[in-house]
Design an enzyme around this catalytic site. Sequence first.
Site, PDB file in Angstrom:
ATOM      1  N   PRO A   2     -21.181  -4.080 -17.079  1.00 41.07           N
ATOM      2  CA  PRO A   2     -20.790  -3.257 -18.229  1.00 41.07           C
ATOM      3  C   PRO A   2     -21.968  -3.065 -19.186  1.00 41.07           C
ATOM      4  O   PRO A   2     -22.715  -3.995 -19.470  1.00 41.07           O
ATOM      5  CB  PRO A   2     -19.680  -4.087 -18.890  1.00 41.07           C
ATOM      6  CG  PRO A   2     -19.196  -5.012 -17.830  1.00 41.07           C
ATOM      7  CD  PRO A   2     -20.374  -5.298 -16.958  1.00 41.07           C
ATOM      8  N   GLU A   3     -22.118  -1.831 -19.657  1.00 45.38           N
ATOM      9  CA  GLU A   3     -23.197  -1.502 -20.576  1.00 45.38           C
ATOM     10  C   GLU A   3     -22.596  -1.041 -21.903  1.00 45.38           C
ATOM     11  O   GLU A   3     -21.394  -1.215 -22.135  1.00 45.38           O
ATOM     12  CB  GLU A   3     -24.103  -0.445 -19.935  1.00 45.38           C
ATOM     13  CG  GLU A   3     -24.674  -0.892 -18.586  1.00 45.38           C
ATOM     14  CD  GLU A   3     -25.530   0.163 -17.900  1.00 45.38           C
ATOM     15  OE1 GLU A   3     -26.206   0.940 -18.617  1.00 45.38           O
ATOM     16  OE2 GLU A   3     -25.524   0.225 -16.651  1.00 45.38           O
ATOM     17  N   LYS A  58     -24.726  -5.360 -25.232  1.00 42.93           N
ATOM     18  CA  LYS A  58     -23.707  -5.594 -24.208  1.00 42.93           C
ATOM     19  C   LYS A  58     -22.784  -6.754 -24.567  1.00 42.93           C
ATOM     20  O   LYS A  58     -21.963  -7.167 -23.743  1.00 42.93           O
ATOM     21  CB  LYS A  58     -24.377  -5.881 -22.860  1.00 42.93           C
ATOM     22  CG  LYS A  58     -25.269  -4.757 -22.349  1.00 42.93           C
ATOM     23  CD  LYS A  58     -25.916  -5.167 -21.031  1.00 42.93           C
ATOM     24  CE  LYS A  58     -26.939  -4.153 -20.554  1.00 42.93           C
ATOM     25  NZ  LYS A  58     -27.559  -4.561 -19.281  1.00 42.93           N
ATOM     26  N   ARG A 259     -35.070  -3.722  -9.376  1.00 43.98           N
ATOM     27  CA  ARG A 259     -33.816  -3.029  -9.665  1.00 43.98           C
ATOM     28  C   ARG A 259     -33.729  -1.756  -8.841  1.00 43.98           C
ATOM     29  O   ARG A 259     -34.741  -1.101  -8.591  1.00 43.98           O
ATOM     30  CB  ARG A 259     -33.727  -2.647 -11.153  1.00 43.98           C
ATOM     31  CG  ARG A 259     -33.627  -3.816 -12.110  1.00 43.98           C
ATOM     32  CD  ARG A 259     -33.718  -3.322 -13.543  1.00 43.98           C
ATOM     33  NE  ARG A 259     -33.597  -4.396 -14.511  1.00 43.98           N
ATOM     34  CZ  ARG A 259     -32.463  -4.768 -15.078  1.00 43.98           C
ATOM     35  NH1 ARG A 259     -31.342  -4.138 -14.769  1.00 43.98           N
ATOM     36  NH2 ARG A 259     -32.437  -5.753 -15.963  1.00 43.98           N
TER      37      ARG A 259
END
Length: 271
Positions: A2-3, A58, A259
């Site tokens: 979640p951002e 966050k 990433r």
Amino acid sequence: MPELPEMENYRRLLSEHIVNLPITRVVIHREKSLNVPAEQFIGEVTGLRVIFVERRGKFLVFHMNNGRRLLLHLMLGGMLYYGTEEDRPDRNTQVEISFGANTLYFIGLRLGYLHLLSAKETEETLKPLGPELLDRRMNKERFTELIKGRRGSLKSLLVNQHAIAGIGNCYADEIAFEAGLLPSAKLQDLSEESIGRLYDAAVKVLPEALEHGGYMESPFMAGDTLTGGYDEMCKVYDREGESCVRCGGVVNRIELTGRKAFFCPSCQHDR
């Protein structure tokens, strides 16, 4: 993970449903998700009320009526559900906090955590976070100053919580796409015009994602049709091999400093 849009969506929903309701029951299934012994957590939290829910990057901060704080970071795979035992998702919960007939289920906290802290401890934990791009004190000029003198890739900057708080893999890629810049673009090579485009992209993508409930698909509660609405609106994130919505090219995926990064090589450039 979640951002900012997902956590702000949670903050708004929590503010509607749990504020000023007494906590009637606390169940701990995984003590490692806490920073204090389970018995202490249960003893201190039961009977309290959440008077305010704050988001920083966050993180969510539950302000309790006795001055204490609950600091939540969902990390990878974490989510929240509010409702009854009968309608909650069929997943293991690490913490359950009940407000009468309904319970707030903390799910997927294998890497995340819910810490009981003082106001000062909370402030110290959040102190290293960088500014947020949607903060009213942020503007294009300040954003440009923030980037000047930095080196490395665009995506590395956007996901660096000490530089800019709240953005992770998904929105870093979506913002880069909106700005027409490659995630691998070098900060030191960006013109002031490119930096301005990047800022404009961020303040367009993040509110739009929030408006549509973010990209996490699991609803917050029964009847929640907002949460996850942005998932189908992502233009490059997790769209490897699909046609670019802007130019018809093919969305690629690469590994960038550990990433994954999604982008269109046809219409995104390095400056």
